[in-house]
Structure formats: C-alpha cells, structure tokens
Motif scaffolding. Structure first.
Motif, mmCIF file in Angstrom:
data_model
loop_
_atom_site.group_PDB
_atom_site.id
_atom_site.type_symbol
_atom_site.label_atom_id
_atom_site.label_comp_id
_atom_site.label_asym_id
_atom_site.label_seq_id
_atom_site.Cartn_x
_atom_site.Cartn_y
_atom_site.Cartn_z
ATOM 1 N N SER A 193 24.057 23.860 34.252
ATOM 2 C CA SER A 193 25.373 23.309 33.952
ATOM 3 C C SER A 193 25.328 22.038 33.112
ATOM 4 O O SER A 193 26.364 21.455 32.826
ATOM 5 C CB SER A 193 26.119 23.024 35.261
ATOM 6 O OG SER A 193 25.381 22.084 36.028
ATOM 7 N N ASN A 194 24.135 21.599 32.716
ATOM 8 C CA ASN A 194 24.031 20.392 31.893
ATOM 9 C C ASN A 194 24.458 20.711 30.468
ATOM 10 O O ASN A 194 23.736 21.342 29.707
ATOM 11 C CB ASN A 194 22.592 19.852 31.933
ATOM 12 C CG ASN A 194 22.475 18.503 31.253
ATOM 13 O OD1 ASN A 194 23.197 18.200 30.302
ATOM 14 N ND2 ASN A 194 21.558 17.693 31.736
ATOM 15 N N HIS A 195 25.660 20.239 30.121
ATOM 16 C CA HIS A 195 26.243 20.558 28.815
ATOM 17 C C HIS A 195 25.418 19.965 27.674
ATOM 18 O O HIS A 195 25.274 20.592 26.614
ATOM 19 C CB HIS A 195 27.693 20.063 28.771
ATOM 20 C CG HIS A 195 28.482 20.619 27.633
ATOM 21 N ND1 HIS A 195 28.693 21.968 27.431
ATOM 22 C CD2 HIS A 195 29.107 20.001 26.601
ATOM 23 C CE1 HIS A 195 29.422 22.153 26.342
ATOM 24 N NE2 HIS A 195 29.680 20.978 25.822
ATOM 25 N N LYS A 209 22.003 20.597 22.750
ATOM 26 C CA LYS A 209 20.720 20.402 22.064
ATOM 27 C C LYS A 209 20.110 21.747 21.702
ATOM 28 O O LYS A 209 19.552 21.919 20.613
ATOM 29 C CB LYS A 209 19.751 19.596 22.910
ATOM 30 C CG LYS A 209 18.435 19.321 22.183
ATOM 31 C CD LYS A 209 17.530 18.420 22.971
ATOM 32 C CE LYS A 209 16.274 18.040 22.200
ATOM 33 N NZ LYS A 209 15.677 19.038 21.364
ATOM 34 N N ARG A 210 20.217 22.723 22.596
ATOM 35 C CA ARG A 210 19.684 24.061 22.320
ATOM 36 C C ARG A 210 20.394 24.684 21.117
ATOM 37 O O ARG A 210 19.770 25.300 20.252
ATOM 38 C CB ARG A 210 19.842 24.956 23.557
ATOM 39 C CG ARG A 210 19.477 26.400 23.340
ATOM 40 C CD ARG A 210 17.987 26.579 23.101
ATOM 41 N NE ARG A 210 17.669 27.981 22.939
ATOM 42 C CZ ARG A 210 16.925 28.475 21.955
ATOM 43 N NH1 ARG A 210 16.384 27.673 21.072
ATOM 44 N NH2 ARG A 210 16.696 29.755 21.867
ATOM 45 N N ILE A 211 21.724 24.510 21.053
ATOM 46 C CA ILE A 211 22.488 25.028 19.913
ATOM 47 C C ILE A 211 22.001 24.380 18.620
ATOM 48 O O ILE A 211 21.724 25.067 17.632
ATOM 49 C CB ILE A 211 24.004 24.789 20.104
ATOM 50 C CG1 ILE A 211 24.541 25.647 21.248
ATOM 51 C CG2 ILE A 211 24.765 25.069 18.802
ATOM 52 C CD1 ILE A 211 25.935 25.270 21.707
ATOM 53 N N ILE A 218 28.194 23.016 13.401
ATOM 54 C CA ILE A 218 28.603 22.498 12.092
ATOM 55 C C ILE A 218 27.704 21.327 11.686
ATOM 56 O O ILE A 218 27.248 21.245 10.543
ATOM 57 C CB ILE A 218 30.089 22.079 12.103
ATOM 58 C CG1 ILE A 218 30.981 23.320 12.209
ATOM 59 C CG2 ILE A 218 30.440 21.271 10.854
ATOM 60 C CD1 ILE A 218 32.457 23.017 12.466
ATOM 61 N N ALA A 219 27.417 20.421 12.622
ATOM 62 C CA ALA A 219 26.567 19.269 12.321
ATOM 63 C C ALA A 219 25.179 19.697 11.871
ATOM 64 O O ALA A 219 24.593 19.094 10.966
ATOM 65 C CB ALA A 219 26.473 18.351 13.540
ATOM 66 N N ALA A 220 24.642 20.743 12.497
ATOM 67 C CA ALA A 220 23.326 21.248 12.087
ATOM 68 C C ALA A 220 23.368 21.684 10.626
ATOM 69 O O ALA A 220 22.449 21.384 9.847
ATOM 70 C CB ALA A 220 22.894 22.399 12.994
ATOM 71 N N CYS A 221 24.436 22.376 10.241
ATOM 72 C CA CYS A 221 24.556 22.815 8.850
ATOM 73 C C CYS A 221 24.768 21.635 7.903
ATOM 74 O O CYS A 221 24.149 21.572 6.842
ATOM 75 C CB CYS A 221 25.694 23.817 8.711
ATOM 76 S SG CYS A 221 25.227 25.431 9.360
ATOM 77 N N LEU A 222 25.622 20.704 8.286
ATOM 78 C CA LEU A 222 25.853 19.551 7.431
ATOM 79 C C LEU A 222 24.592 18.714 7.257
ATOM 80 O O LEU A 222 24.388 18.104 6.209
ATOM 81 C CB LEU A 222 26.989 18.692 7.995
ATOM 82 C CG LEU A 222 28.380 19.329 7.954
ATOM 83 C CD1 LEU A 222 29.411 18.411 8.591
ATOM 84 C CD2 LEU A 222 28.779 19.681 6.524
#
Length: 196
Positions: A37-39, A44-46, A87-91
């Motif tokens: 449940s740790n969001h 981070k995995r995403i 989105i941040a990963a892509c940017l």
C-alpha cells in the motif's frame, strides 16, 4: 507510446508507424499489486519502468489517458499522481505528450465513446490483426494503452504538447554524450517511421 495510468496496474503500449501502417512493438502492464500500500514505492516503480521502456524503444511521443472523473477523490488523486509520474518520465527525456479523454479513445477505436474494455480489446485485435491471447482479461489495461496509442495515431499527432519542441530522436541527435552504451546501439536515425 500509449499509457493507461493506474496505481495497481498500469497499461503501456509501443507502436511503430510507417505511413499508415501500424506495427505493435509491445503491449503489457506494470503490475504493482505486490508492492503493498506504499504509494511512493508504486510511483517510483512507474517512473523506473517508464524510463526503461523509453530507453529501450526511444518513442517520439507519449499519448496518455486522462483520469476519469467518476471515481472518488482519493482514487483520483492517486491516479493523477501515477499519470504525472509517467508524464514526468517522458519529459525528463524531452518527449512531448498529449492527453486523451477515455471517451475519445474508445470513440476513435470502436466508434462508441461508451464501449467496454472488452469491446476495445476485440476491435484492436481485428484492426491490428493481433493474435488471440489466452490471458486477454488480464491484459485489458494493456489493450487500453494500445488504444490510446492508436487514438493518437488517428489524430495524426497534431495536438502533441511540445516539450521544448523536441522529439526523443532529435534529443538523441543533439546530445549523443547523454546516452549510455546500452542505448547508443538503438539511437540510429529513423527517417520514415514514427514511434508512439
């Protein structure tokens, strides 16, 4: 690259477009159910998986499904964070992105903005001549992501948000020193194709 954001399961798909011919390079899910449940761990995995996919496929654009407003506020906040991280990963790799409403994606693939996930998956299998998948119900998030990528192709990519006005391919050409040895092999120019 198409993404169907989620905090338990996130679908992703990568297609290659040459003219009007679409080739599915990969579609799958990032399953985060085992992460508890740790969001923050899930976010981070995403991010990490998105970076891996970007470095592997070098997409020119990201198409991502916008959060659906019918869910409760807490779920929507978590979903928005998951979408933001993708989105941040892509940017971070100078890849432009565009959002599509779920109804727009369904409409572009099936002709109906109220189509079910199963109907979307069925139409994609027909349109893209995908082989039947034994675990199709488990991959509905992956086919949703594939639908997002295909929707973007149908829209001709004309509404992509310019992240500095650069594509990933252009960034690679301008910054060859920023690549590690693993991605350098894959950075050859692709003149006549577009990866979404």
């Amino acid at each position: 690259m198409g993404v169907d954001p989620g905090t338990q399961i996130m679908g992703y798909a990568v297609i290659e477009v040459r003219g009007q011919h679409v080739t599915v390079l990969r579609y799958d899910v990032i399953n985060m159910k085992a992460l508890g449940s740790n969001h923050a761990v899930k976010l981070k995995r995403i991010f990490d998986r998105m970076i891996e996919l970007i470095d592997e496929f070098l997409p020119d654009e990201l198409a991502i499904e916008a959060p659906f407003f019918g869910v409760n506020v807490q779920s929507m906040l978590k979903l928005g964070r998951a979408q933001g991280v993708a989105i941040a990963a892509c940017l971070s790799r100078q890849i432009p992105y565009v959002e599509y409403a779920p109804t727009k994606v369904k409409q572009s693939v099936t002709g109906s903005g109220s189509a079910t996930k199963e109907h979307v998956a069925h139409m994609l299998r027909q349109t893209l001549a995908l082989p039947p998948i034994a675990e199709a119900p488990k991959l509905l998030d992956a086919t949703d992501a594939l639908a997002v990528a295909l929707c973007h192709h149908y829209q001709k990519g004309n509404n992509a948000t310019a992240a500095g006005g650069k594509s990933w391919g252009k960034f690679l050409a301008e910054n060859p020193d920023r690549l590690n040895a693993a991605t350098t092999k894959k950075s050859t120019p692709r003149a006549a194709k577009k990866v979404v």
